[in-house]
Design a protein around this motif. Sequence first.
Motif, PDB file in Angstrom:
ATOM      1  N   LEU A 143      37.547  50.670  47.487  1.00  0.00           N
ATOM      2  CA  LEU A 143      36.453  50.102  48.289  1.00  0.00           C
ATOM      3  C   LEU A 143      35.075  50.658  47.918  1.00  0.00           C
ATOM      4  O   LEU A 143      34.140  49.892  47.658  1.00  0.00           O
ATOM      5  CB  LEU A 143      36.734  50.358  49.777  1.00  0.00           C
ATOM      6  N   PHE A 144      34.967  51.983  47.858  1.00  0.00           N
ATOM      7  CA  PHE A 144      33.621  52.564  47.785  1.00  0.00           C
ATOM      8  C   PHE A 144      32.947  52.299  46.438  1.00  0.00           C
ATOM      9  O   PHE A 144      31.734  52.130  46.368  1.00  0.00           O
ATOM     10  CB  PHE A 144      33.681  54.052  48.122  1.00  0.00           C
ATOM     11  N   THR A 145      33.763  52.245  45.387  1.00  0.00           N
ATOM     12  CA  THR A 145      33.186  51.906  44.085  1.00  0.00           C
ATOM     13  C   THR A 145      32.655  50.471  44.106  1.00  0.00           C
ATOM     14  O   THR A 145      31.587  50.182  43.569  1.00  0.00           O
ATOM     15  CB  THR A 145      34.234  52.083  42.975  1.00  0.00           C
ATOM     16  N   VAL A 146      33.419  49.569  44.759  1.00  0.00           N
ATOM     17  CA  VAL A 146      32.965  48.184  44.868  1.00  0.00           C
ATOM     18  C   VAL A 146      31.666  48.112  45.669  1.00  0.00           C
ATOM     19  O   VAL A 146      30.711  47.414  45.287  1.00  0.00           O
ATOM     20  CB  VAL A 146      34.050  47.299  45.524  1.00  0.00           C
ATOM     21  N   VAL A 147      31.618  48.859  46.783  1.00  0.00           N
ATOM     22  CA  VAL A 147      30.429  48.828  47.649  1.00  0.00           C
ATOM     23  C   VAL A 147      29.200  49.327  46.884  1.00  0.00           C
ATOM     24  O   VAL A 147      28.155  48.656  46.848  1.00  0.00           O
ATOM     25  CB  VAL A 147      30.657  49.688  48.913  1.00  0.00           C
ATOM     26  N   VAL A 148      29.339  50.483  46.242  1.00  0.00           N
ATOM     27  CA  VAL A 148      28.190  51.054  45.523  1.00  0.00           C
ATOM     28  C   VAL A 148      27.736  50.125  44.401  1.00  0.00           C
ATOM     29  O   VAL A 148      26.540  49.858  44.229  1.00  0.00           O
ATOM     30  CB  VAL A 148      28.555  52.450  44.974  1.00  0.00           C
ATOM     31  N   GLY A 149      28.715  49.576  43.654  1.00  0.00           N
ATOM     32  CA  GLY A 149      28.372  48.678  42.545  1.00  0.00           C
ATOM     33  C   GLY A 149      27.691  47.415  43.024  1.00  0.00           C
ATOM     34  O   GLY A 149      26.701  46.969  42.435  1.00  0.00           O
ATOM     35  N   SER A 150      28.188  46.821  44.101  1.00  0.00           N
ATOM     36  CA  SER A 150      27.606  45.579  44.596  1.00  0.00           C
ATOM     37  C   SER A 150      26.195  45.817  45.137  1.00  0.00           C
ATOM     38  O   SER A 150      25.293  44.997  44.936  1.00  0.00           O
ATOM     39  CB  SER A 150      28.481  44.980  45.705  1.00  0.00           C
ATOM     40  N   ILE A 188      28.651  42.747  39.659  1.00  0.00           N
ATOM     41  CA  ILE A 188      29.732  42.847  40.639  1.00  0.00           C
ATOM     42  C   ILE A 188      31.075  42.914  39.911  1.00  0.00           C
ATOM     43  O   ILE A 188      31.935  43.727  40.243  1.00  0.00           O
ATOM     44  CB  ILE A 188      29.691  41.653  41.614  1.00  0.00           C
ATOM     45  N   PHE A 189      31.214  42.071  38.882  1.00  0.00           N
ATOM     46  CA  PHE A 189      32.453  42.088  38.109  1.00  0.00           C
ATOM     47  C   PHE A 189      32.671  43.453  37.471  1.00  0.00           C
ATOM     48  O   PHE A 189      33.784  43.977  37.478  1.00  0.00           O
ATOM     49  CB  PHE A 189      32.435  40.998  37.045  1.00  0.00           C
ATOM     50  N   THR A 190      31.605  44.022  36.917  1.00  0.00           N
ATOM     51  CA  THR A 190      31.744  45.339  36.304  1.00  0.00           C
ATOM     52  C   THR A 190      32.212  46.360  37.327  1.00  0.00           C
ATOM     53  O   THR A 190      33.104  47.165  37.048  1.00  0.00           O
ATOM     54  CB  THR A 190      30.397  45.787  35.705  1.00  0.00           C
ATOM     55  N   SER A 191      31.632  46.311  38.530  1.00  0.00           N
ATOM     56  CA  SER A 191      32.016  47.308  39.532  1.00  0.00           C
ATOM     57  C   SER A 191      33.446  47.074  40.007  1.00  0.00           C
ATOM     58  O   SER A 191      34.170  48.027  40.280  1.00  0.00           O
ATOM     59  CB  SER A 191      31.027  47.307  40.703  1.00  0.00           C
ATOM     60  N   VAL A 192      33.877  45.804  40.085  1.00  0.00           N
ATOM     61  CA  VAL A 192      35.259  45.536  40.497  1.00  0.00           C
ATOM     62  C   VAL A 192      36.226  46.059  39.424  1.00  0.00           C
ATOM     63  O   VAL A 192      37.249  46.668  39.731  1.00  0.00           O
ATOM     64  CB  VAL A 192      35.478  44.028  40.748  1.00  0.00           C
ATOM     65  N   ARG A 193      35.858  45.865  38.150  1.00  0.00           N
ATOM     66  CA  ARG A 193      36.722  46.385  37.085  1.00  0.00           C
ATOM     67  C   ARG A 193      36.844  47.901  37.170  1.00  0.00           C
ATOM     68  O   ARG A 193      37.935  48.457  37.051  1.00  0.00           O
ATOM     69  CB  ARG A 193      36.158  45.995  35.716  1.00  0.00           C
ATOM     70  N   LEU A 194      35.705  48.569  37.368  1.00  0.00           N
ATOM     71  CA  LEU A 194      35.739  50.028  37.508  1.00  0.00           C
ATOM     72  C   LEU A 194      36.586  50.435  38.692  1.00  0.00           C
ATOM     73  O   LEU A 194      37.411  51.348  38.622  1.00  0.00           O
ATOM     74  CB  LEU A 194      34.312  50.567  37.699  1.00  0.00           C
ATOM     75  N   ALA A 195      36.385  49.728  39.821  1.00  0.00           N
ATOM     76  CA  ALA A 195      37.069  50.079  41.058  1.00  0.00           C
ATOM     77  C   ALA A 195      38.569  49.879  40.923  1.00  0.00           C
ATOM     78  O   ALA A 195      39.360  50.702  41.404  1.00  0.00           O
ATOM     79  CB  ALA A 195      36.517  49.238  42.211  1.00  0.00           C
ATOM     80  N   VAL A 196      38.984  48.797  40.264  1.00  0.00           N
ATOM     81  CA  VAL A 196      40.413  48.544  40.080  1.00  0.00           C
ATOM     82  C   VAL A 196      41.023  49.665  39.236  1.00  0.00           C
ATOM     83  O   VAL A 196      42.125  50.139  39.518  1.00  0.00           O
ATOM     84  CB  VAL A 196      40.631  47.158  39.442  1.00  0.00           C
ATOM     85  N   GLY A 197      40.272  50.119  38.239  1.00  0.00           N
ATOM     86  CA  GLY A 197      40.738  51.250  37.446  1.00  0.00           C
ATOM     87  C   GLY A 197      40.945  52.484  38.310  1.00  0.00           C
ATOM     88  O   GLY A 197      41.993  53.140  38.254  1.00  0.00           O
ATOM     89  N   ILE A 251      38.992  38.015  31.818  1.00  0.00           N
ATOM     90  CA  ILE A 251      39.140  36.563  31.635  1.00  0.00           C
ATOM     91  C   ILE A 251      38.455  35.820  32.790  1.00  0.00           C
ATOM     92  O   ILE A 251      37.719  34.848  32.570  1.00  0.00           O
ATOM     93  CB  ILE A 251      40.638  36.179  31.587  1.00  0.00           C
ATOM     94  N   ILE A 252      38.681  36.287  34.013  1.00  0.00           N
ATOM     95  CA  ILE A 252      38.064  35.620  35.174  1.00  0.00           C
ATOM     96  C   ILE A 252      36.543  35.665  35.047  1.00  0.00           C
ATOM     97  O   ILE A 252      35.843  34.677  35.278  1.00  0.00           O
ATOM     98  CB  ILE A 252      38.509  36.285  36.500  1.00  0.00           C
ATOM     99  N   GLU A 253      36.023  36.838  34.632  1.00  0.00           N
ATOM    100  CA  GLU A 253      34.569  36.962  34.493  1.00  0.00           C
ATOM    101  C   GLU A 253      34.035  35.991  33.451  1.00  0.00           C
ATOM    102  O   GLU A 253      32.973  35.404  33.623  1.00  0.00           O
ATOM    103  CB  GLU A 253      34.178  38.391  34.116  1.00  0.00           C
ATOM    104  N   ARG A 254      34.806  35.798  32.371  1.00  0.00           N
ATOM    105  CA  ARG A 254      34.344  34.914  31.311  1.00  0.00           C
ATOM    106  C   ARG A 254      34.141  33.489  31.841  1.00  0.00           C
ATOM    107  O   ARG A 254      33.282  32.753  31.369  1.00  0.00           O
ATOM    108  CB  ARG A 254      35.353  34.923  30.164  1.00  0.00           C
ATOM    109  N   PHE A 255      34.957  33.109  32.834  1.00  0.00           N
ATOM    110  CA  PHE A 255      34.801  31.778  33.415  1.00  0.00           C
ATOM    111  C   PHE A 255      33.747  31.755  34.515  1.00  0.00           C
ATOM    112  O   PHE A 255      32.980  30.802  34.636  1.00  0.00           O
ATOM    113  CB  PHE A 255      36.143  31.282  33.964  1.00  0.00           C
ATOM    114  N   ALA A 256      33.710  32.825  35.316  1.00  0.00           N
ATOM    115  CA  ALA A 256      32.808  32.829  36.476  1.00  0.00           C
ATOM    116  C   ALA A 256      31.367  33.132  36.075  1.00  0.00           C
ATOM    117  O   ALA A 256      30.435  32.599  36.681  1.00  0.00           O
ATOM    118  CB  ALA A 256      33.296  33.850  37.502  1.00  0.00           C
TER     119      ALA A 256
END
Lengths: 263, 308
Positions: A143-150, A188-197, A251-256
């Motif tokens: 959560l917190f990585t997503v929040v900070v990144g967004s 946002i995508f970058t932060s979600v990728r980091l957060a998922v990691g 892949i999702i980011e490439r489309f979005a």
Amino acid sequence: MIIPGQAGDRRRGILVSLASVTVFVGLWWVCGRLKLMSPLILPPPQEIWDSALEILELGYHQTPLWRHVGVSLGRALVAFALAVAIGVPLGLAMGLFPILSSALEPFVQFFRPLPKIALIPLAILWLGIGEVSKVFLIFLSTLFTVVVGSAASVKGVGLGKLRLGAALGATRLQLIWKFILPASLPEIFTSVRLAVGVGWTTLIAAEMVAAESGMGWMVMNASSYMRTDIVMLGIILLGLTGYLLDYILVIIERFAAPWAGKE
Amino acid sequence: MAAFDASKDSPLAMSCCQGPKVNPAAPEGLNGPYPVDDGSFGPAPRPFNPKGAVEFKEVGHRYGDSKHGGGTEAVADFSAKIAAGSLVCLLGPSGCGKSTLLNLLAGFEKPTKGQVLVGEGAVTKPGPDRGVVFQEPNLLPWRKVLGNITLGPDLAGRPKDETLAKAKRFVELTGLTGFEKHAPYELSGGMKQRVALARAWISEPPIMVMDEPFGALDAQTRVSMQELLLDVWEKTGATILFVTHDVDEALFLADRILVMTPRPGRLARDLQSPLPRPRIYESLVVDPDYALLKREILLAMRQPEYVI
């Protein structure tokens, strides 16, 4: 160093990556063949492969291998989905409204670097030893990585775009929906990728909580029986699944947001 | 569109086909006889929108702590009246506050002293009556070329078919035919700036604010963009306030050139261009009037004490 891409660079990159992995596994295999190390400390690839086939057929502790993978993925994906669904809007709101940011910033910065393993006792105390506390731990670390990144992505929207919107007569709502949100999407995508990691690394911690299946549990359990081959198999599966999750996001980011990095 | 039609009765607004008034005594340049330079700052003989008048009234602007006399004074005591339908270049060295003046006119910032007036009211915030073209094309990468051009009407909720018809006209005027479905990042710098021009112009604002829009382009592309700008301007009749530090660009484009001093920016020289239209770049550079005006501007920009 990044050099502007030429035709064929991508394919060459993939070939080099494949070659380096092959060389690594080959050296490992040779080490095993020459018996340079005890299989208890470093089992050769062949032995791990055999154990993989074995537990694919018979399962590990009466649970089939695919279930271990599935259970772990299920926990992680539920946690990731919740973290994105709550974290992205919350982060965006913090980026848009400084008052909200001031109110929440102390909590976010307190929890973000906190080792989530430290929360295991509290998670068990509050949520029990079921699935909820496991999902909760992964959720918190994501959560917190997503929040900070967004929140940062909103601040990264250039003044030029905001002035453009204002000059074209955009309302406040239009500025948010038609300018700030799409402009923030790549970050946002970058932060979600980091957060998922980060969240994926918490899987082991989550499955230390009274679990009976899952890849993280399998690794911990096998280590107490000195089954190094299964520990290694678990590690390889954890790594590959994490790799795959990240690739799916790419892949999702490439489309979005196909424009990301091309501006 | 009615507002853009020059009234036949107005002494100021002549039809574009009549041509400029000719002074028979003036020597003939390469571009033919010169128009009379009678000192009147009247609008050019082309269609114009009366709402396009602009006035800077003792405008001063200070960044930072303005209350205690600190901060940086960007513009000081700047006054100028700009006639509707004219093309005025603000010329000066970097940091002389010319972009600040444009930001004040666009409404992105409020002057710490004085007032900026447009049409009949003082500028308080940005608005669609003032189109803005920035140095950066600032295209939205998630919209195609056509979507970027129709951005203004889309935000205002104009009917789709009306917007598309207008877009078609400006796609043609700016030479973007065939590129409507391209993504912005597939375009060259010059093409991007064409999209930015079309986007600002599609709503036909009476005033266009341009902040060094061609500054980042190479010399050849810049000349063709300047020609394009003049072409679109003659057909729509907006008032253009164009900021540049390029003397030749100002000479090629402007009816009137306002030369500014280094910081804090003040008006150094207010020069009416005697150069006739239509202007041809290659002929203009050997025109004696062009050389004289350029000399005057260069001197003004070199010596702050040249200020009158």
